[in-house]
Design a protein around this motif. Structure first.
Motif, PDB file in Angstrom:
ATOM      1  N   LEU A  63       0.827  -1.208   0.000  1.00  0.00           N
ATOM      2  CA  LEU A  63       0.000   0.000   0.000  1.00  0.00           C
ATOM      3  C   LEU A  63       0.860   1.257   0.000  1.00  0.00           C
ATOM      4  CD1 LEU A  63      -2.816  -0.964   2.536  1.00  0.00           C
ATOM      5  CD2 LEU A  63      -3.013  -0.782   0.058  1.00  0.00           C
ATOM      6  N   LYS A  64       1.920   1.241   0.783  1.00  0.00           N
ATOM      7  CA  LYS A  64       2.807   2.406   0.815  1.00  0.00           C
ATOM      8  C   LYS A  64       3.462   2.631  -0.547  1.00  0.00           C
ATOM      9  CE  LYS A  64       3.936   2.110   5.762  1.00  0.00           C
ATOM     10  NZ  LYS A  64       5.025   1.888   6.753  1.00  0.00           N
ATOM     11  N   ALA A  65       3.927   1.533  -1.171  1.00  0.00           N
ATOM     12  CA  ALA A  65       4.549   1.661  -2.490  1.00  0.00           C
ATOM     13  C   ALA A  65       3.534   2.130  -3.528  1.00  0.00           C
ATOM     14  CB  ALA A  65       5.163   0.323  -2.901  1.00  0.00           C
ATOM     15  N   HIS A  66       2.301   1.599  -3.433  1.00  0.00           N
ATOM     16  CA  HIS A  66       1.256   2.022  -4.373  1.00  0.00           C
ATOM     17  C   HIS A  66       0.935   3.499  -4.196  1.00  0.00           C
ATOM     18  CE1 HIS A  66      -3.002   2.693  -5.497  1.00  0.00           C
ATOM     19  NE2 HIS A  66      -2.680   1.961  -6.541  1.00  0.00           N
ATOM     20  N   PHE A  67       0.850   3.941  -2.943  1.00  0.00           N
ATOM     21  CA  PHE A  67       0.562   5.357  -2.709  1.00  0.00           C
ATOM     22  C   PHE A  67       1.708   6.236  -3.204  1.00  0.00           C
ATOM     23  CE2 PHE A  67       0.445   9.099   0.173  1.00  0.00           C
ATOM     24  CZ  PHE A  67      -0.763   9.614  -0.259  1.00  0.00           C
ATOM     25  N   ALA A  68       2.948   5.765  -2.998  1.00  0.00           N
ATOM     26  CA  ALA A  68       4.095   6.529  -3.490  1.00  0.00           C
ATOM     27  C   ALA A  68       4.088   6.596  -5.017  1.00  0.00           C
ATOM     28  CB  ALA A  68       5.392   5.905  -2.990  1.00  0.00           C
ATOM     29  N   ASP A  69       3.774   5.479  -5.673  1.00  0.00           N
ATOM     30  CA  ASP A  69       3.696   5.485  -7.142  1.00  0.00           C
ATOM     31  C   ASP A  69       2.575   6.397  -7.622  1.00  0.00           C
ATOM     32  OD1 ASP A  69       5.762   3.695  -7.172  1.00  0.00           O
ATOM     33  OD2 ASP A  69       4.484   1.932  -7.388  1.00  0.00           O
ATOM     34  N   THR A  70       1.444   6.350  -6.917  1.00  0.00           N
ATOM     35  CA  THR A  70       0.330   7.222  -7.301  1.00  0.00           C
ATOM     36  C   THR A  70       0.708   8.689  -7.159  1.00  0.00           C
ATOM     37  OG1 THR A  70      -1.206   5.507  -6.515  1.00  0.00           O
ATOM     38  CG2 THR A  70      -2.107   7.701  -6.915  1.00  0.00           C
ATOM     39  N   LEU A  71       1.385   9.024  -6.080  1.00  0.00           N
ATOM     40  CA  LEU A  71       1.832  10.412  -5.901  1.00  0.00           C
ATOM     41  C   LEU A  71       2.832  10.814  -6.986  1.00  0.00           C
ATOM     42  CD1 LEU A  71       2.305  10.950  -2.062  1.00  0.00           C
ATOM     43  CD2 LEU A  71       0.518  11.820  -3.551  1.00  0.00           C
ATOM     44  N   THR A  72       3.698   9.858  -7.360  1.00  0.00           N
ATOM     45  CA  THR A  72       4.665  10.166  -8.427  1.00  0.00           C
ATOM     46  C   THR A  72       3.946  10.464  -9.731  1.00  0.00           C
ATOM     47  OG1 THR A  72       6.297   8.740  -7.357  1.00  0.00           O
ATOM     48  CG2 THR A  72       6.652   9.283  -9.674  1.00  0.00           C
ATOM     49  N   ARG A  73       2.940   9.642 -10.034  1.00  0.00           N
ATOM     50  CA  ARG A  73       2.177   9.895 -11.261  1.00  0.00           C
ATOM     51  C   ARG A  73       1.429  11.224 -11.183  1.00  0.00           C
ATOM     52  NH1 ARG A  73       1.043   4.311 -10.675  1.00  0.00           N
ATOM     53  NH2 ARG A  73      -0.995   4.812  -9.764  1.00  0.00           N
ATOM     54  N   VAL A  74       0.928  11.539  -9.998  1.00  0.00           N
ATOM     55  CA  VAL A  74       0.231  12.824  -9.831  1.00  0.00           C
ATOM     56  C   VAL A  74       1.190  13.984 -10.038  1.00  0.00           C
ATOM     57  CG1 VAL A  74      -0.912  14.290  -8.129  1.00  0.00           C
ATOM     58  CG2 VAL A  74      -1.597  11.914  -8.368  1.00  0.00           C
ATOM     59  N   ARG A  75       2.388  13.866  -9.471  1.00  0.00           N
ATOM     60  CA  ARG A  75       3.381  14.933  -9.652  1.00  0.00           C
ATOM     61  C   ARG A  75       3.773  15.070 -11.119  1.00  0.00           C
ATOM     62  NH1 ARG A  75       7.748  14.953  -4.784  1.00  0.00           N
ATOM     63  NH2 ARG A  75       8.292  16.865  -5.899  1.00  0.00           N
ATOM     64  N   GLN A  76       3.908  13.942 -11.809  1.00  0.00           N
ATOM     65  CA  GLN A  76       4.224  14.002 -13.235  1.00  0.00           C
ATOM     66  C   GLN A  76       3.084  14.635 -14.020  1.00  0.00           C
ATOM     67  OE1 GLN A  76       5.096   9.953 -14.222  1.00  0.00           O
ATOM     68  NE2 GLN A  76       7.144   9.991 -13.307  1.00  0.00           N
ATOM     69  N   SER A  77       1.858  14.297 -13.625  1.00  0.00           N
ATOM     70  CA  SER A  77       0.709  14.903 -14.313  1.00  0.00           C
ATOM     71  C   SER A  77       0.629  16.397 -14.053  1.00  0.00           C
ATOM     72  CB  SER A  77      -0.592  14.221 -13.855  1.00  0.00           C
ATOM     73  OG  SER A  77      -0.566  12.843 -14.140  1.00  0.00           O
ATOM     74  N   LEU A  78       0.949  16.797 -12.825  1.00  0.00           N
ATOM     75  CA  LEU A  78       0.931  18.229 -12.516  1.00  0.00           C
ATOM     76  C   LEU A  78       2.022  18.978 -13.264  1.00  0.00           C
ATOM     77  CD1 LEU A  78       0.298  18.125  -8.664  1.00  0.00           C
ATOM     78  CD2 LEU A  78      -1.319  18.777 -10.444  1.00  0.00           C
ATOM     79  N   ALA A  79       3.141  18.306 -13.498  1.00  0.00           N
ATOM     80  CA  ALA A  79       4.234  18.956 -14.219  1.00  0.00           C
ATOM     81  C   ALA A  79       4.075  18.888 -15.730  1.00  0.00           C
ATOM     82  CB  ALA A  79       5.575  18.310 -13.830  1.00  0.00           C
ATOM     83  N   ALA A  80       3.098  18.093 -16.218  1.00  0.00           N
ATOM     84  CA  ALA A  80       2.919  17.954 -17.659  1.00  0.00           C
ATOM     85  C   ALA A  80       2.391  19.260 -18.248  1.00  0.00           C
ATOM     86  CB  ALA A  80       1.944  16.817 -17.966  1.00  0.00           C
ATOM     87  N   PRO A  81       2.789  19.612 -19.456  1.00  0.00           N
ATOM     88  CA  PRO A  81       2.337  20.882 -20.068  1.00  0.00           C
ATOM     89  C   PRO A  81       0.846  20.955 -20.291  1.00  0.00           C
ATOM     90  CG  PRO A  81       4.275  20.006 -21.187  1.00  0.00           C
ATOM     91  CD  PRO A  81       3.801  18.935 -20.267  1.00  0.00           C
TER      92      PRO A  81
END
Length: 739
Positions: A369-387
């Motif tokens: 669960l911790k790894a999944h949440f970390a991966d989800t946050l990473t994807r969210v950060r990438q989405s926020l940084a996407a143009p």
């Protein structure tokens, strides 16, 4: 009454009336039906006549047969009486002859008895003389049981006549042969091909030969331990095999052999017929049981260590359903061994192993669960940084709301999936699942507290970790998103996850005993994390705007500024950034409450301009004495409401924007206080503050706050100006409208 109530038309009834039946038939039925009825009655009558004739013939035959039987019995009884008379005569004759024989043999009976005893003794002595050769023959033919029986049968006679020279040689030869037999029986312990039945027979024969039971116990257990060690080594080599095959191999191999060894040991050493010396029997039983207990505990401990190692390897990403099936088979076999091992409850040890496996599975899922949440946050950060999220007008509200929904739903569904996976541990058909100790320890301590509550604490800790100043790379929009996520969990998700956990795992209410973490505590933690994140978001956004304002003030030469003709670009950028923040916050939070204010912006602008014009007029009148003017202004501030710049914000858009604008304008004010302005520099500040007033009032909860701070900025610029002359309000308005 019976005749009245009877049916006269029922042809099979006792009250049938043929005349009435015939009249009714002629009246109601056509001719063809009457003829058919007649034919049917004729057939029935003929059938009845035939049946009655058959009955008459059968009864007549039975009567004739009974008559013959009676006649025959009369003749047989007469013959039987004659035979009984003859038998009585023969019995009298036999009795007479018996009395005569007894009288004749009365004198020689004692002699016959003595001769019989001598004959028996001679046969026994003859058996003793042949015993050594017979023992060798039986040993060669591997008839060990018969050889032991022959030796035990002759042993009493040998001891009785052992002092005679002729028997001493026989006794010595027999003892040598028996020693050889004992060695052969002991060699069975060292043979790998010897079965448990053969070992039991060997031990039984050695005990019959008066071998010490203590040494036999040790030899038997030593041989059994060698074979069990091979089984355990085989299990260690099966670490890479399927876990169900591993458990089945352990049950059918090691555990079966161990049970067979224990059962044989009990039959041979513990449950044997007790000797006459009760004290000696108790000593033997205590020694035998102590050796058996140490043997069993030593081997079972090694078996449990091997099973633990295999279970730990299976839990590194293995299938939980397969693992639980294997654990159930493992526990069922230990439960079945309870009758054989009454002193030690290995089923309880098996339950502890299963509980440790469940605990490790919960910890593994917690890391998942911790790894999944970390991966989800990473994807969210990438989405926020996407143009694609940063459009030209800064409208990314749809993207933020979609990211929030996906983040919350993905996390909740992942937790539900983990709980569904662990639910197989709590199935009612499992042997260990019925134990209250297991259900309380696994369901309450491991699943609810360690997994679900632990993961919720991890969520709050992870979210608060972004408020650390060391993580300066976190985008402000992520802080806003996490704040709303914590608020969503506080509102509904915490209650939902705890309710699902309590329902699926049948967890009773133990709040009174302090065993369960309170839902209110988790919700309070979530709300505190959301508040901390939102406050940090306000400070970061306020710092971003403040840096632009600070650089715009510090990098400009205010003493040599030209007359202002337009609004500075940095002020436009500030308004654009505030508008972008307004879009971000509005995508996640509600509008919030505003104070009552005028909706006419032109009137508002006019009133502020008039106020500043009045301030300029007052300043011109008090220009000869700046000290007195400053003193008056400071006295007025003492009676005004103090503004908290870094106070906590509410969960609403206007509160967040108010906090950002307060920090920005306060920074602008402090920067202005540190600079010295010329006339045109002061007028540029006048234009900039008027431009900010035109646009910033709509973002805050109370527009008076913006007016007050902007007046403070302009007033500070006036105090820091060497030639304080303000522009006409109409000119300022034209410049701002054109800008």
């Amino acid at each position: 009454m019976a005749e009245v109530t009877g049916n006269p038309y029922d042809i099979n009834g006792p009250h049938f009336n043929p005349d009435m039946y015939l009249q009714r038939l002629l009246k109601e039925c056509p001719l063809q039906q009457i003829m058919d009825q007649e034919s049917e009655i004729v057939q029935d009558t003929q059938a009845l006549h035939s049946e009655m004739q058959t009955l008459v013939y059968e009864n007549y035959n039975k009567f004739i047969s009974a008559t013959d039987t009676i006649r025959k019995m009369k003749s047989d009884f007469k013959k039987m009486e004659d035979e009984m008379d003859l038998l009585a005569t023969n019995m009298e004759s036999i009795t007479s002859f018996s009395e005569q024989i007894s009288h004749t043999l009365q004198d020689t009976r004692q002699q016959i008895t003595e001769l019989s005893g001598v004959h028996s003794l001679l046969k026994r002595l003859q058996f003793l003389f042949k015993l050594p050769a017979q023992l060798k023959t039986r040993i060669q033919e591997e008839q060990y049981s018969q050889a032991v029986q022959d030796y035990i049968h002759a042993q009493r006679v040998l001891h009785q006549y052992g002092n005679m020279a002729s028997f001493q040689g026989i006794q010595g030869d027999c003892e040598m042969i028996v020693e050889e037999l004992k060695q052969k029986l002991r060699d069975h312990f060292k043979s790998k091909e010897a079965s448990a039945k053969e070992l039991a027979e060997s031990v039984d024969l050695l005990l019959q030969l008066k071998e010490p039971a203590k040494s036999l116990c040790a030899d038997f257990l030593s041989h059994a331990e060698t074979r069990l060690a091979e089984q355990l080594t085989f299990l260690e080599d099966m670490q890479e095999q399927d876990i169900i095959e591993f458990v089945d191999a352990g049950s059918s191999g090691f555990l079966s052999d161990l049970c067979l060894v224990v059962a044989s040991y009990n039959d041979m050493f513990v449950n044997r017929p007790r000797p006459q010396d009760a004290q000696l029997c108790d000593d033997l039983d205590s020694v035998a049981l102590a050796q058996l207990s140490n043997f069993v505990l030593r081997n079972m401990q090694r078996y449990f260590d091997i099973v633990n190692a295999r279970i730990e390897k299976e839990q590194d990403g293995g299938d939980t359903v397969v693992l639980v099936r294997a654990l159930d088979r493992f526990h069922r076999r230990l439960q079945a061994m309870k009758k054989l091992f009454s002193d030690t409850d290995f089923a309880s040890t098996g339950t502890d192993i299963v509980l440790r496996a469940g605990r490790r599975q919960c910890r593994f899922h917690l890391q998942t669960l911790k790894a999944h949440f970390a991966d989800t946050l990473t994807r969210v950060r990438q989405s926020l940084a996407a143009p694609k999220l940063i459009s030209q007008d800064g409208d990314n509200s749809n993207s933020l709301s979609e990211l929030l929904t996906s983040l919350v739903l993905a996390t909740v569904e992942k937790v539900k999936g983990v709980l569904q996976d662990l639910l197989v541990f709590a199935q009612p058909d499992l042997t260990f699942g019925l134990k209250p100790h297991f259900r309380e320890a696994f369901c309450v301590d491991n699943v609810r507290e360690e997994l679900v509550v632990g993961f919720l604490h991890h969520l709050t800790a992870t979210a608060r970790g972004f408020c650390d100043s060391a993580d300066s790379k976190a985008p402000p929009s992520l802080l806003l998103l996490l704040s709303k996520m914590c608020l969503e969990f506080e509102t509904s998700s915490v209650h939902y996850l705890l309710s699902v956990t309590d329902e699926w795992f049948s967890i009773e209410d133990r709040h009174s005993s302090g065993l369960l973490t309170l839902e209110s505590e988790l919700r309070a933690n979530m709300q505190a994390a959301a508040q901390q994140l939102l406050n940090h978001y306000v400070r970061m956004q306020g710092l971003s705007v403040s840096q632009m304002l600070r650089k715009s003030v510090e990098t400009r030469d205010w003493l040599h500024t030209i007359e202002p003709r337009t609004v500075r670009a940095v002020m436009k950028r500030v308004v654009e950034d505030i508008a972008a923040v307004d879009g971000q916050v509005g995508a996640l939070y509600e509008e919030g409450q505003r104070t009552e204010q005028s909706s006419d912006s032109s009137r508002r602008t006019h009133s502020v301009t008039v106020s500043r014009h009045a301030y300029r007029s007052n300043w011109s009148s008090y220009a000869p004495s700046q000290l007195d003017s400053s003193l008056v202004t400071n006295i007025q501030k003492l009676f005004s409401e103090r503004i908290e710049i870094f106070s906590s914000v509410e969960f609403s858009k206007v509160s967040v924007l108010t906090g950002i604008i307060k920090i920005s304008l306060k920074t602008f004010l402090e920067c202005v206080r540190l600079r010295t302005f010329s006339r045109y520099g002061l007028q540029q500040i006048q234009v900039d503050t008027h431009y900010l007033q035109l646009y910033l009032w709509r973002f805050v909860a109370d527009e008076n706050l913006v007016h007050f701070l902007l007046d403070e900025i302009l007033g500070s610029a006036v105090h820091r100006c060497i030639d304080p002359v303000l522009m006409e309000p109409s000119v300022v308005e034209i410049i701002c409208e054109r800008g």
